[in-house]
Scaffold this motif. Structure first.
Motif, PDB file in Angstrom:
ATOM      1  N   SER A  31       0.676  -1.282  -0.273  1.00  0.00           N
ATOM      2  CA  SER A  31       0.028  -0.140  -0.037  1.00  0.00           C
ATOM      3  C   SER A  31       0.894   1.249  -0.249  1.00  0.00           C
ATOM      4  O   SER A  31       0.432   2.298  -0.477  1.00  0.00           O
ATOM      5  N   ALA A  32       1.979   1.180   0.371  1.00  0.00           N
ATOM      6  CA  ALA A  32       2.755   2.368   0.638  1.00  0.00           C
ATOM      7  C   ALA A  32       3.249   2.978  -0.695  1.00  0.00           C
ATOM      8  O   ALA A  32       3.521   4.201  -0.860  1.00  0.00           O
ATOM      9  N   GLY A  33       3.388   2.125  -1.636  1.00  0.00           N
ATOM     10  CA  GLY A  33       3.914   2.614  -2.943  1.00  0.00           C
ATOM     11  C   GLY A  33       2.531   2.784  -3.770  1.00  0.00           C
ATOM     12  O   GLY A  33       2.811   3.060  -5.242  1.00  0.00           O
ATOM     13  N   LEU A  34       1.182   2.574  -3.480  1.00  0.00           N
ATOM     14  CA  LEU A  34       0.277   2.732  -4.489  1.00  0.00           C
ATOM     15  C   LEU A  34      -0.348   4.062  -4.549  1.00  0.00           C
ATOM     16  O   LEU A  34      -1.322   4.387  -5.447  1.00  0.00           O
ATOM     17  N   GLY A  35      -0.154   5.154  -3.785  1.00  0.00           N
ATOM     18  CA  GLY A  35      -0.319   6.414  -4.048  1.00  0.00           C
ATOM     19  C   GLY A  35       0.526   7.249  -4.526  1.00  0.00           C
ATOM     20  O   GLY A  35       1.358   6.708  -5.756  1.00  0.00           O
ATOM     21  N   THR A  36       0.596   8.428  -4.677  1.00  0.00           N
ATOM     22  CA  THR A  36       1.663   9.430  -5.622  1.00  0.00           C
ATOM     23  C   THR A  36       3.034   9.285  -5.073  1.00  0.00           C
ATOM     24  O   THR A  36       3.345   8.890  -3.861  1.00  0.00           O
ATOM     25  N   VAL A  37       3.998   9.137  -5.708  1.00  0.00           N
ATOM     26  CA  VAL A  37       5.224   9.205  -5.550  1.00  0.00           C
ATOM     27  C   VAL A  37       5.607  10.662  -4.621  1.00  0.00           C
ATOM     28  O   VAL A  37       6.570  10.045  -3.737  1.00  0.00           O
ATOM     29  N   ALA A  38       5.024  11.553  -4.467  1.00  0.00           N
ATOM     30  CA  ALA A  38       5.253  12.660  -3.173  1.00  0.00           C
ATOM     31  C   ALA A  38       4.670  12.021  -1.959  1.00  0.00           C
ATOM     32  O   ALA A  38       5.318  12.243  -0.981  1.00  0.00           O
TER      33      ALA A  38
END
Length: 293
Positions: A31-38
């Motif tokens: 989940s930590a990598g599923l949002g925006t890169v920011a």
């Protein structure tokens, strides 16, 4: 190979900032990598360029391609026995089911052996061999049998071992006895069980040491576990397999016996003598009752 497998590979050389990002991703995977890169960068406490450099080192042309693979892993992780029924039937081919399952499990065992890391395994053995600590074993709906079996073996090798029935309404009461001299061995596999996760979280807050058995998608407990032992669970069946996890437990028991054979032999002899004495006395008591009737 999953992104987690790549991150676990020691072949990738990372900067301290990149390692921080990796820890953040693994602690909340995926989940930590599923949002925006920011958003990922903010959560990890690093810069956006650090995240982009990490993604490049992982072999991706950009963050979008990286996320695409993460999303595919999520889809695979959330598959239930019902949703996997047709998929696995199609991949089973025409091979005899019995033979196919045996080959599939043999491959899983071989892959697990090839991925073995002795240093991490030794750390697990150190925790389980430490008789200054009490050990509690806990599993979920299907993995409770693993906790029960490990408890049965460990209790013959050393004192202070207990199994926790997670279906009890008094499940969380047990944490009242936990402290820094407690080791919790917990089994949690995909379709992760909330009560097991929360129990482990409370145990961690009580300063207990945690050994987690889980799958390659990693239970949320991996976020705070001291040691993690991963096993493949996919089979040709719509149900996930725990065969490799059973084998890991067998390897742990065999390794502990190898560490202290004389001490364990003495304990087993004591247990055997107590059993014989108890059974003899129970037989005599039963005969006395029969004579009175």
């Amino acid at each position: 190979m999953t992104i987690r497998d790549i991150l676990d590979s020691s072949a990738i050389k990372l900067t301290s900032a990149e390692k921080k990002a990796v820890r953040t991703l693994l602690s909340n995977y995926p989940s930590a990598g599923l949002g925006t890169v920011a958003g990922f960068a903010s959560r990890a406490g690093v810069s956006v360029p650090t995240i982009l450099r990490l993604v490049t080192k992982l072999g991706y042309a950009g963050y979008t391609a990286f996320q695409k693979d993460l999303i595919e892993e999520v889809s695979e992780q959330l598959n239930s026995p019902l949703s996997m029924l047709d998929t696995r039937r199609a991949t089973a081919g025409t091979e005899n089911t019995y033979v196919g399952i045996m080959h599939n499990l043999a491959d899983a065992l071989n892959q697990t052996a090839a991925a073995h890391r002795q240093q991490e395994f030794d750390a697990i053995l150190d925790l389980l061999a430490d008789e200054r600590s009490n050990i509690y074993c806990l599993g979920g709906r299907f993995s409770a049998v693993l906790a029960l079996r490990l408890w049965m073996h460990l209790s013959q090798l050393r004192p202070g071992v207990a199994v926790i029935e997670n279906l009890s309404s008094r499940l969380f009461d047990r944490v009242a006895d936990f402290n820094s001299q407690t080791t919790l061995v917990v089994f949690d596999y995909r379709r992760y069980q909330n009560d097991v996760i929360e129990f482990a979280r409370l145990a961690h807050e009580a300063r207990a040491r945690i050994i987690l058995f889980t799958d390659r998608w990693m239970s949320p407990i991996s976020n705070f576990a001291d040691q993690v032992l991963v096993s493949p669970i996919e089979t040709l069946s719509p149900y996930d397999s725990k065969v490799v996890a059973f084998a890991q437990c067998e390897a742990i028991i065999a390794s502990l016996v190898k560490r202290s054979p004389d001490k364990i032999r003495e304990r087993l002899a004591t247990i055997e003598a107590l059993r014989q004495k108890g059974e003899s006395q129970a037989y005599q008591t039963e005969n006395r009752h029969d004579d009175k009737t």
